[in-house]
Design a protein around this motif. Sequence first.
Motif, mmCIF file in Angstrom:
data_model
loop_
_atom_site.group_PDB
_atom_site.id
_atom_site.type_symbol
_atom_site.label_atom_id
_atom_site.label_comp_id
_atom_site.label_asym_id
_atom_site.label_seq_id
_atom_site.Cartn_x
_atom_site.Cartn_y
_atom_site.Cartn_z
ATOM 1 N N ASN A 195 0.826 -1.211 0.000
ATOM 2 C CA ASN A 195 0.000 0.000 0.000
ATOM 3 C C ASN A 195 0.855 1.254 0.000
ATOM 4 O O ASN A 195 0.430 2.314 0.412
ATOM 5 C CB ASN A 195 -0.918 0.011 1.223
ATOM 6 C CG ASN A 195 -0.149 0.130 2.527
ATOM 7 O OD1 ASN A 195 1.001 -0.284 2.619
ATOM 8 N ND2 ASN A 195 -0.783 0.699 3.544
ATOM 9 N N CYS A 218 2.974 0.969 -5.621
ATOM 10 C CA CYS A 218 1.925 -0.056 -5.670
ATOM 11 C C CYS A 218 0.610 0.480 -6.234
ATOM 12 O O CYS A 218 -0.233 -0.302 -6.673
ATOM 13 C CB CYS A 218 1.652 -0.606 -4.266
ATOM 14 S SG CYS A 218 3.087 -1.342 -3.462
ATOM 15 N N GLU A 219 0.454 1.797 -6.208
ATOM 16 C CA GLU A 219 -0.858 2.378 -6.521
ATOM 17 C C GLU A 219 -1.327 2.136 -7.952
ATOM 18 O O GLU A 219 -2.534 2.104 -8.216
ATOM 19 C CB GLU A 219 -0.866 3.889 -6.221
ATOM 20 C CG GLU A 219 0.137 4.714 -7.022
ATOM 21 C CD GLU A 219 1.507 4.788 -6.384
ATOM 22 O OE1 GLU A 219 2.348 5.571 -6.867
ATOM 23 O OE2 GLU A 219 1.749 4.049 -5.408
ATOM 24 N N ASP A 220 -0.406 1.941 -8.879
ATOM 25 C CA ASP A 220 -0.785 1.744 -10.285
ATOM 26 C C ASP A 220 -0.737 0.282 -10.716
ATOM 27 O O ASP A 220 -0.867 -0.012 -11.903
ATOM 28 C CB ASP A 220 0.143 2.572 -11.190
ATOM 29 C CG ASP A 220 0.021 4.060 -10.929
ATOM 30 O OD1 ASP A 220 -1.097 4.507 -10.606
ATOM 31 O OD2 ASP A 220 1.032 4.777 -11.046
ATOM 32 N N ARG A 274 -5.135 -5.495 -7.461
ATOM 33 C CA ARG A 274 -6.517 -5.097 -7.134
ATOM 34 C C ARG A 274 -7.441 -6.301 -7.125
ATOM 35 O O ARG A 274 -7.343 -7.157 -8.007
ATOM 36 C CB ARG A 274 -7.012 -4.052 -8.137
ATOM 37 C CG ARG A 274 -6.132 -2.824 -8.256
ATOM 38 C CD ARG A 274 -6.118 -2.034 -6.967
ATOM 39 N NE ARG A 274 -5.279 -0.843 -7.105
ATOM 40 C CZ ARG A 274 -4.333 -0.496 -6.256
ATOM 41 N NH1 ARG A 274 -4.082 -1.258 -5.225
ATOM 42 N NH2 ARG A 274 -3.634 0.602 -6.433
ATOM 43 N N PRO A 275 -8.342 -6.377 -6.113
ATOM 44 C CA PRO A 275 -8.458 -5.495 -4.953
ATOM 45 C C PRO A 275 -7.308 -5.722 -3.972
ATOM 46 O O PRO A 275 -6.871 -6.857 -3.768
ATOM 47 C CB PRO A 275 -9.800 -5.889 -4.328
ATOM 48 C CG PRO A 275 -10.011 -7.299 -4.756
ATOM 49 C CD PRO A 275 -9.393 -7.423 -6.125
ATOM 50 N N LEU A 276 -6.830 -4.652 -3.390
ATOM 51 C CA LEU A 276 -5.615 -4.683 -2.587
ATOM 52 C C LEU A 276 -5.712 -5.646 -1.406
ATOM 53 O O LEU A 276 -4.771 -6.380 -1.114
ATOM 54 C CB LEU A 276 -5.289 -3.274 -2.085
ATOM 55 C CG LEU A 276 -3.875 -3.061 -1.538
ATOM 56 C CD1 LEU A 276 -2.850 -3.263 -2.640
ATOM 57 C CD2 LEU A 276 -3.742 -1.661 -0.940
ATOM 58 N N GLY A 279 -3.032 -7.877 -2.682
ATOM 59 C CA GLY A 279 -1.929 -6.948 -2.444
ATOM 60 C C GLY A 279 -0.950 -7.320 -1.348
ATOM 61 O O GLY A 279 -0.117 -6.499 -0.964
ATOM 62 N N GLU A 294 -2.381 -2.878 -11.371
ATOM 63 C CA GLU A 294 -3.708 -3.469 -11.528
ATOM 64 C C GLU A 294 -3.739 -4.918 -11.050
ATOM 65 O O GLU A 294 -4.791 -5.417 -10.631
ATOM 66 C CB GLU A 294 -4.141 -3.401 -13.002
ATOM 67 C CG GLU A 294 -4.419 -1.988 -13.497
ATOM 68 C CD GLU A 294 -5.535 -1.306 -12.716
ATOM 69 O OE1 GLU A 294 -6.493 -2.008 -12.337
ATOM 70 O OE2 GLU A 294 -5.447 -0.087 -12.490
#
Length: 260
Positions: free
Chosen positions: A167, A171-173, A178-180, A184, A175
């Motif tokens: 997080n 990591c934000e981009d 997802r879902p984290l 994640g 795909e």
Amino acid sequence: MPLSRLEKADRSTDLIGMRHYLLLVAVATVATVSTAPADEAEDDRQTTMMKKDLVETTTQMMKKSLEQQRQKTSSVNDGGRLLSLPNAESCKNRPKHFELNGHWYFLSSNTTEHKDAKNDWLDSRNLCRKYCMDAVSIETEEENEIVFNLVKKERLPYIWTSGRLCNFKGCEDREDLRPLEVLGWFWSASGVKVSPTNKKPEGWENQPWSQTGHFKRPQPDNAEFEINETTEACLAVLNNVYKVYENCSCQYFNYFSIVL
């Protein structure tokens, strides 16, 4: 308390060393100015002003440099705190409690030096890394059973693992994460992804994540964020609480286990 396993050591930027270097520059500069002749009151006033300006300028430079380094540092390292490098002497004399599939393990609570130690997630990893090891990554069901049985046998309330939620910056981009809360999670010591949290890992007989928690929801549920806005981004193994994996705030002070 961590259970530790030997993993590849990371290199890190020494922010503390940089700070000390900049402070030494400031002290040396001020010392040079302070030796200037001060025979008259005006000279004293100008010297004082120069010293003050130099200190302020150096302080600003130091803050700017540190901030630039922090921006380059992933928040997985807890806002500027970094992973430690191994200690050669500690690596040579590291404790070894048991072996599995080529990895040596030791439990910190069973060592004299760390018997009563409780650290947050990052400090637990750093203690492990001191010995050329790392917090445990539970990558097989056999290892999972050994860790759970160890926690139960030693009557420990919980231990840290190297499990971490992706997080942070970078990591934000992604795909594929997802879902984290499902895709994640990863073992930070080995870089291996944790299996999706909403089903049993392939080939396993049991689901290691707890099916309950503070709000009676399956884990991971990030319950603490709803209570005090603290993200539960680190993975602990709990004993006699929810029985299995639990996501926790990384700032909790837990026991830990170490693997070589």
